[in-house]
Design a protein around this motif. Structure first.
Motif, mmCIF file in Angstrom:
data_model
loop_
_atom_site.group_PDB
_atom_site.id
_atom_site.type_symbol
_atom_site.label_atom_id
_atom_site.label_comp_id
_atom_site.label_asym_id
_atom_site.label_seq_id
_atom_site.Cartn_x
_atom_site.Cartn_y
_atom_site.Cartn_z
ATOM 1 N N VAL A 1 0.831 -1.196 0.000
ATOM 2 C CA VAL A 1 0.000 0.000 0.000
ATOM 3 C C VAL A 1 0.866 1.247 0.000
ATOM 4 N N TYR A 2 1.864 1.285 0.888
ATOM 5 C CA TYR A 2 2.734 2.457 0.944
ATOM 6 C C TYR A 2 3.543 2.609 -0.337
ATOM 7 N N SER A 3 3.903 1.495 -0.961
ATOM 8 C CA SER A 3 4.603 1.570 -2.250
ATOM 9 C C SER A 3 3.693 2.173 -3.313
ATOM 10 N N ASP A 4 2.431 1.765 -3.310
ATOM 11 C CA ASP A 4 1.496 2.309 -4.291
ATOM 12 C C ASP A 4 1.216 3.785 -4.041
ATOM 13 N N ILE A 5 1.140 4.173 -2.769
ATOM 14 C CA ILE A 5 0.982 5.599 -2.463
ATOM 15 C C ILE A 5 2.178 6.379 -3.008
ATOM 16 N N GLY A 6 3.377 5.807 -2.838
ATOM 17 C CA GLY A 6 4.578 6.454 -3.364
ATOM 18 C C GLY A 6 4.541 6.610 -4.869
ATOM 19 N N ARG A 7 4.047 5.594 -5.578
ATOM 20 C CA ARG A 7 3.949 5.685 -7.034
ATOM 21 C C ARG A 7 2.940 6.755 -7.454
ATOM 22 N N LEU A 8 1.836 6.852 -6.700
ATOM 23 C CA LEU A 8 0.866 7.903 -6.995
ATOM 24 C C LEU A 8 1.467 9.291 -6.788
ATOM 25 N N GLY B 1 -10.188 0.395 4.045
ATOM 26 C CA GLY B 1 -9.993 -0.984 4.473
ATOM 27 C C GLY B 1 -9.210 -1.137 5.755
ATOM 28 N N CYS B 2 -8.584 -2.314 5.900
ATOM 29 C CA CYS B 2 -8.032 -2.718 7.189
ATOM 30 C C CYS B 2 -6.728 -2.017 7.553
ATOM 31 N N VAL B 3 -5.875 -1.704 6.574
ATOM 32 C CA VAL B 3 -4.678 -0.920 6.893
ATOM 33 C C VAL B 3 -5.088 0.460 7.372
ATOM 34 N N ALA B 4 -6.092 1.041 6.720
ATOM 35 C CA ALA B 4 -6.601 2.344 7.145
ATOM 36 C C ALA B 4 -7.129 2.282 8.573
ATOM 37 N N GLN B 5 -7.875 1.228 8.894
ATOM 38 C CA GLN B 5 -8.429 1.088 10.238
ATOM 39 C C GLN B 5 -7.331 0.931 11.274
ATOM 40 N N ALA B 6 -6.300 0.148 10.941
ATOM 41 C CA ALA B 6 -5.251 -0.160 11.916
ATOM 42 C C ALA B 6 -4.259 0.981 12.099
ATOM 43 N N GLU B 7 -3.964 1.707 11.035
ATOM 44 C CA GLU B 7 -2.856 2.665 11.101
ATOM 45 C C GLU B 7 -3.316 4.118 11.092
ATOM 46 N N GLY B 8 -4.538 4.370 10.630
ATOM 47 C CA GLY B 8 -5.156 5.673 10.756
ATOM 48 C C GLY B 8 -4.259 6.853 10.423
ATOM 49 N N ALA B 9 -3.996 7.701 11.429
ATOM 50 C CA ALA B 9 -3.233 8.932 11.237
ATOM 51 C C ALA B 9 -1.813 8.675 10.762
ATOM 52 N N GLU B 10 -1.273 7.468 11.010
ATOM 53 C CA GLU B 10 0.079 7.156 10.551
ATOM 54 C C GLU B 10 0.181 7.261 9.036
ATOM 55 N N ILE B 11 -0.895 6.957 8.336
ATOM 56 C CA ILE B 11 -0.896 7.064 6.875
ATOM 57 C C ILE B 11 -0.736 8.518 6.465
ATOM 58 N N PHE B 12 -1.477 9.411 7.120
ATOM 59 C CA PHE B 12 -1.309 10.837 6.835
ATOM 60 C C PHE B 12 0.095 11.310 7.177
ATOM 61 N N ARG B 13 0.646 10.784 8.272
ATOM 62 C CA ARG B 13 1.987 11.202 8.666
ATOM 63 C C ARG B 13 3.029 10.792 7.635
ATOM 64 N N ARG B 14 2.847 9.611 7.052
ATOM 65 C CA ARG B 14 3.822 9.090 6.095
ATOM 66 C C ARG B 14 3.646 9.655 4.694
ATOM 67 N N SER B 15 2.461 10.183 4.399
ATOM 68 C CA SER B 15 2.247 10.681 3.041
ATOM 69 C C SER B 15 1.233 11.818 3.018
ATOM 70 N N LYS B 16 1.640 12.939 2.465
ATOM 71 C CA LYS B 16 0.733 14.070 2.262
ATOM 72 C C LYS B 16 -0.102 13.884 0.999
ATOM 73 N N THR B 17 0.203 12.838 0.226
ATOM 74 C CA THR B 17 -0.547 12.560 -0.997
ATOM 75 C C THR B 17 -1.965 12.099 -0.696
ATOM 76 N N VAL B 18 -2.154 11.438 0.464
ATOM 77 C CA VAL B 18 -3.446 10.838 0.801
ATOM 78 C C VAL B 18 -4.408 11.905 1.327
ATOM 79 N N ASN B 19 -5.646 11.872 0.813
ATOM 80 C CA ASN B 19 -6.673 12.832 1.218
ATOM 81 C C ASN B 19 -7.718 12.255 2.154
ATOM 82 N N MET B 20 -7.969 10.946 2.037
ATOM 83 C CA MET B 20 -8.995 10.309 2.864
ATOM 84 C C MET B 20 -8.487 8.978 3.400
ATOM 85 N N VAL B 21 -8.804 8.720 4.666
ATOM 86 C CA VAL B 21 -8.499 7.447 5.307
ATOM 87 C C VAL B 21 -9.780 6.989 5.998
#
Length: 449
Positions: free
Chosen positions: A58-65, A85-105
């Motif tokens: 998932v993080y690799s795909d976010i990087g490609r985007l 999905g489940c990575v979003a549920q488990a990691e939540g704000a960590e996804i935003f922290r790792r990537s500013k590309t993401v708009n919704m979790v």
């Protein structure tokens, strides 16, 4: 100009179901599906957290985007990115922290709010604010109450979620933390969805649940329905030809469900019953709450009622503390059980689960060796199950065209993939096929004219 969306789905069949329903929500808002993320105004990554590699993909795909963002902007497409999905549920704000590309979790229990989240992001962008929205709650009301009642059907096969969540708390599994406690849908709602699918051309439905044979939906009168009664109810639908269900737990393989396999012609003779290990020591450490003998007894009960049933299972090798003796016990169980198909994995620690904290982690090279040994044994069994089919006639549900003219691809009642020749047939037909060749993964044949 029509807005477009692209959904990439990781992991289990339930995620496939969820992705389809998200697509229906978006299309009700005027969006159209596209095949490539670079052509989309909204990209949704619908994630799985069962395996470590799935989360990292998932993080690799976010990087490609992110890398492709300048190209999309140059083409006039300011794409929104959502992680569901489940990575979003488990990691939540960590996804935003790792990537500013993401708009919704958002998690698997809140995707019915997708149109509102999308509107929120668009409004924030218009006002010049940071366009990020997160929704990983467990709402009191079920998402199914808010989804479209009429479903699309682009295939003769369809998944239908009847139960979500799990109360078993296996020590290696994140599902209770990402999908929540067990919830079963009312049988009337399931039947209505099944009838809508059949009306649109679906001929085979697979009932889905993290612990599907623990289904206990209450009808409008408050009476509890088990999966056997539900299967009986759905079997009465004209036009529905085949029923399947997955994934089951050995503790919930009750007599009524076993009897249903013998009594309901539409319920296919295929059972996916994960065991994970053949060692009682490891099963206890996994908190599976059954022994190897319990599992074999469950299989024996099924085969006594339905002797021709095809069995599949799940196995994890290299679970913390697994010894050579424990692994030998797994090979012994496989030999006793005789599988038509199976799914094998090296143990992968999932953050937040008890097993991930163990100080008895097995080295990767030992995991790889055990996985290879287990898969070799299972390959022998798969071939042993398929080979006797040569010369028999099997009813095949056509799923798609083959690579050559007058070739088709479909499956037997035992979920074996078959490539065969047949003139003048169509997707969704059930054709009698003489099997002419077998491998460990598939069959070949010719239709009886």
């Amino acid at each position: 100009m029509t807005k477009t969306y692209h959904v990439k789905t990781y992991g289990c069949q339930m995620n496939v179901y969820d992705s389809e329903r998200m697509g229906e929500l978006l299309e009700a808002e005027g969006y159209a599906a596209v095949n490539a993320p670079d052509e989309a105004d909204l990209v949704i990554l619908n994630t799985c957290h069962i395996r470590e590699k799935a989360a990292e993909k998932v993080y690799s795909d976010i990087g490609r985007l992110r890398v492709a963002e300048p190209k999309r902007l140059a083409n006039g497409r300011d794409t929104l990115v959502a992680v569901a999905g489940c990575v979003a549920q488990a990691e939540g704000a960590e996804i935003f922290r790792r990537s500013k590309t993401v708009n919704m979790v958002f998690g698997p229990q809140t995707y019915h709010r997708l149109p509102d989240m999308l509107a929120d992001v668009v409004a924030k962008r218009a006002r010049g604010f940071a366009a990020q929205v997160m929704d990983t709650d467990y709402p009191a009301d079920t998402k199914f109450d808010h989804l479209a009642k009429g479903r699309q059907a682009t295939s003769p096969l369809a998944f239908l979620t009847i139960q979500e969540g799990c109360d078993k708390f296996c020590s290696f599994c994140v599902v209770p933390y990402t999908r929540g406690a067990e919830v079963s849908r009312p049988p009337e709602a399931i039947e209505a969805e099944a009838r809508a699918l059949v009306a649109r051309g679906v001929r085979e439905i697979t009932l889905l649940g993290q612990n599907v044979n623990a289904y206990h939906g209450k009808d409008s009168a408050g009476h509890e329905t088990d999966i056997a009664a539900l299967a009986t109810r759905l079997s009465a639908i004209d036009g529905l030809k085949r029923l399947r269900y997955t994934t089951s737990h050995p503790l919930d393989m009750n007599d009524s469900l076993i009897a249903a396999h013998a009594e309901l012609p539409k319920l296919m003779p295929y059972l996916h019953l994960p065991v994970q290990s053949g060692s009682d020591t490891i099963l206890k450490a996994m908190n599976r709450r059954h022994t190897a003998v319990d599992y074999i007894r469950a299989i024996d009960r099924v085969r006594a009622t339905c002797p021709n049933i095809a069995l599949s299972g799940d196995f994890i090798v290299g679970f913390p503390g697994e010894t050579d003796k424990d692994f030998a016990d797994t090979l012994q169980l496989v030999t006793q059980a005789r599988y038509a198909a199976a799914y094998t994995f090296k143990y992968s620690p999932r953050p937040g689960t008890p097993a991930a904290e163990s100080d008895k982690q097995v080295p990767e090279d030992i995991k790889a060796d055990r996985l290879a040994q287990l898969q070799a044994l299972l390959n022998e069994q798969h071939l042993a199950f398929n080979t006797p089919c040569v010369g028999t006639v099997q009813p095949i549900l056509i799923e798609k065209p083959g690579k050559k003219p007058q070739h088709w691809v479909g499956k037997t009642p035992y979920l074996q993939l078959v490539s065969f020749t047949a003139p003048d047939h169509a997707i969704g037909d059930i054709v009698n096929v003489t099997i002419t060749a077998a491998s460990k993964n598939s069959l070949e044949g010719n239709a009886i004219l």
